[in-house]
Design a protein around this motif. Structure first.
Motif, PDB file in Angstrom:
ATOM      1  N   ALA A   1       0.816  -1.222   0.000  1.00 46.11           N
ATOM      2  CA  ALA A   1       0.000   0.000   0.000  1.00 46.11           C
ATOM      3  C   ALA A   1       0.846   1.267   0.000  1.00 46.11           C
ATOM      4  N   HIS A   2       2.057   1.207   0.538  1.00 41.78           N
ATOM      5  CA  HIS A   2       2.916   2.389   0.627  1.00 41.78           C
ATOM      6  C   HIS A   2       3.696   2.669  -0.665  1.00 41.78           C
ATOM      7  N   HIS A   3       3.655   1.753  -1.628  1.00 41.85           N
ATOM      8  CA  HIS A   3       4.387   1.949  -2.878  1.00 41.85           C
ATOM      9  C   HIS A   3       3.814   3.125  -3.660  1.00 41.85           C
ATOM     10  N   SER A   4       4.681   3.836  -4.353  1.00 39.27           N
ATOM     11  CA  SER A   4       4.243   5.034  -5.081  1.00 39.27           C
ATOM     12  C   SER A   4       3.158   4.716  -6.110  1.00 39.27           C
ATOM     13  N   ALA A   5       3.218   3.552  -6.739  1.00 38.46           N
ATOM     14  CA  ALA A   5       2.211   3.178  -7.738  1.00 38.46           C
ATOM     15  C   ALA A   5       0.827   2.993  -7.119  1.00 38.46           C
ATOM     16  N   MET A   6       0.765   2.831  -5.811  1.00 38.19           N
ATOM     17  CA  MET A   6      -0.510   2.592  -5.135  1.00 38.19           C
ATOM     18  C   MET A   6      -1.113   3.859  -4.554  1.00 38.19           C
ATOM     19  N   ARG A   7      -0.435   4.989  -4.695  1.00 39.41           N
ATOM     20  CA  ARG A   7      -0.993   6.256  -4.201  1.00 39.41           C
ATOM     21  C   ARG A   7      -2.304   6.560  -4.925  1.00 39.41           C
ATOM     22  N   GLY A   8      -3.310   6.879  -4.165  1.00 40.54           N
ATOM     23  CA  GLY A   8      -4.605   7.203  -4.742  1.00 40.54           C
ATOM     24  C   GLY A   8      -5.461   5.995  -5.077  1.00 40.54           C
ATOM     25  N   VAL A   9      -4.955   4.805  -4.845  1.00 39.80           N
ATOM     26  CA  VAL A   9      -5.717   3.580  -5.117  1.00 39.80           C
ATOM     27  C   VAL A   9      -6.466   3.202  -3.845  1.00 39.80           C
ATOM     28  N   ASP A  10      -7.773   3.105  -3.946  1.00 41.54           N
ATOM     29  CA  ASP A  10      -8.596   2.785  -2.786  1.00 41.54           C
ATOM     30  C   ASP A  10      -8.784   1.294  -2.559  1.00 41.54           C
ATOM     31  N   SER A  11      -8.546   0.485  -3.580  1.00 40.84           N
ATOM     32  CA  SER A  11      -8.780  -0.949  -3.486  1.00 40.84           C
ATOM     33  C   SER A  11      -7.847  -1.600  -2.468  1.00 40.84           C
ATOM     34  N   LYS A  12      -8.386  -2.526  -1.727  1.00 38.76           N
ATOM     35  CA  LYS A  12      -7.603  -3.321  -0.778  1.00 38.76           C
ATOM     36  C   LYS A  12      -7.231  -4.666  -1.396  1.00 38.76           C
ATOM     37  N   GLU A  13      -7.443  -4.788  -2.721  1.00 40.94           N
ATOM     38  CA  GLU A  13      -7.165  -6.039  -3.424  1.00 40.94           C
ATOM     39  C   GLU A  13      -6.384  -5.745  -4.709  1.00 40.94           C
ATOM     40  N   THR A  14      -5.079  -5.551  -4.541  1.00 43.16           N
ATOM     41  CA  THR A  14      -4.244  -5.218  -5.695  1.00 43.16           C
ATOM     42  C   THR A  14      -3.078  -6.179  -5.903  1.00 43.16           C
ATOM     43  N   HIS A  15      -2.606  -6.813  -4.841  1.00 47.27           N
ATOM     44  CA  HIS A  15      -1.435  -7.684  -4.898  1.00 47.27           C
ATOM     45  C   HIS A  15      -1.770  -9.046  -4.267  1.00 47.27           C
ATOM     46  N   PHE A  16      -1.480 -10.116  -5.003  1.00 45.69           N
ATOM     47  CA  PHE A  16      -1.809 -11.458  -4.521  1.00 45.69           C
ATOM     48  C   PHE A  16      -0.685 -12.445  -4.772  1.00 45.69           C
ATOM     49  N   ARG A  17      -0.605 -13.433  -3.881  1.00 45.18           N
ATOM     50  CA  ARG A  17       0.181 -14.643  -4.116  1.00 45.18           C
ATOM     51  C   ARG A  17      -0.826 -15.749  -4.393  1.00 45.18           C
ATOM     52  N   VAL A  18      -0.583 -16.509  -5.445  1.00 47.72           N
ATOM     53  CA  VAL A  18      -1.484 -17.600  -5.811  1.00 47.72           C
ATOM     54  C   VAL A  18      -0.656 -18.875  -5.941  1.00 47.72           C
ATOM     55  N   ASN A  19      -1.027 -19.877  -5.162  1.00 52.32           N
ATOM     56  CA  ASN A  19      -0.420 -21.208  -5.237  1.00 52.32           C
ATOM     57  C   ASN A  19      -1.476 -22.146  -5.788  1.00 52.32           C
ATOM     58  N   VAL A  20      -1.154 -22.800  -6.912  1.00 52.15           N
ATOM     59  CA  VAL A  20      -2.154 -23.657  -7.542  1.00 52.15           C
ATOM     60  C   VAL A  20      -1.515 -24.948  -8.037  1.00 52.15           C
ATOM     61  N   VAL A  21      -2.213 -26.055  -7.784  1.00 53.64           N
ATOM     62  CA  VAL A  21      -1.803 -27.377  -8.237  1.00 53.64           C
ATOM     63  C   VAL A  21      -2.893 -27.883  -9.168  1.00 53.64           C
ATOM     64  N   SER A  22      -2.495 -28.200 -10.417  1.00 53.56           N
ATOM     65  CA  SER A  22      -3.505 -28.612 -11.393  1.00 53.56           C
ATOM     66  C   SER A  22      -2.891 -29.514 -12.466  1.00 53.56           C
ATOM     67  N   GLU A  23      -3.663 -30.498 -12.882  1.00 55.07           N
ATOM     68  CA  GLU A  23      -3.287 -31.346 -14.018  1.00 55.07           C
ATOM     69  C   GLU A  23      -3.214 -30.533 -15.308  1.00 55.07           C
ATOM     70  N   ALA A  24      -3.903 -29.402 -15.350  1.00 57.12           N
ATOM     71  CA  ALA A  24      -3.908 -28.557 -16.545  1.00 57.12           C
ATOM     72  C   ALA A  24      -2.512 -28.034 -16.890  1.00 57.12           C
ATOM     73  N   PHE A  25      -1.584 -28.095 -15.943  1.00 59.64           N
ATOM     74  CA  PHE A  25      -0.221 -27.625 -16.177  1.00 59.64           C
ATOM     75  C   PHE A  25       0.683 -28.688 -16.790  1.00 59.64           C
ATOM     76  N   ASN A  26       0.191 -29.923 -16.901  1.00 62.44           N
ATOM     77  CA  ASN A  26       1.009 -30.984 -17.489  1.00 62.44           C
ATOM     78  C   ASN A  26       1.492 -30.589 -18.875  1.00 62.44           C
ATOM     79  N   GLY A  27       2.791 -30.745 -19.114  1.00 59.71           N
ATOM     80  CA  GLY A  27       3.366 -30.463 -20.426  1.00 59.71           C
ATOM     81  C   GLY A  27       3.590 -28.992 -20.710  1.00 59.71           C
ATOM     82  N   LYS A  28       3.317 -28.127 -19.743  1.00 61.92           N
ATOM     83  CA  LYS A  28       3.487 -26.685 -19.946  1.00 61.92           C
ATOM     84  C   LYS A  28       4.697 -26.191 -19.148  1.00 61.92           C
TER      85      LYS A  28
END
Length: 103
Positions: free
Chosen positions: A36-63
């Motif tokens: 939230a303190h980063h300069s790019a986030m100044r004036g941004v009201d959203s509390k949902e801008t940066h995420f970590r996503v961990n995902v396990v899926s068969e769809a990733f096979n061969g990719k």
């Protein structure tokens, strides 16, 4: 599993990735407060801008990692247009998870 505290961006990410990847595991961590303190986030009201996503899926096979990430970024393009700023992705197949747990 959705949390009672999930906001609209978290819910959208969860829905989109669940439909696309049919994951065995999906963890979405909202790291927005850490950025939230980063300069790019100044004036941004959203509390949902940066995420970590961990995902396990068969769809990733061969990719490659890059192909996996492009798949996710493409699927979430409307979320990025709506204010999602950054994702940190950890994408694995079930076989990769099993192999790592054997080590």
């Amino acid at each position: 599993m959705a949390s009672q505290q999930d906001g609209p961006v978290t819910t959208s990410i969860r829905t989109t990735l669940t439909e696309l990847l049919k994951p065995e595991a999906l963890e979405i961590i909202n790291d927005s407060a850490k950025h939230a303190h980063h300069s790019a986030m100044r004036g941004v009201d959203s509390k949902e801008t940066h995420f970590r996503v961990n995902v396990v899926s068969e769809a990733f096979n061969g990719k490659s990692t890059m192909q996996r990430h492009r798949l996710i970024y493409g699927a979430l393009s409307k979320d990025f247009e709506a204010g999602l700023h950054a994702l940190s992705l950890n994408t694995k197949t079930p076989a990769e998870v099993a192999k790592a747990s054997e080590a």
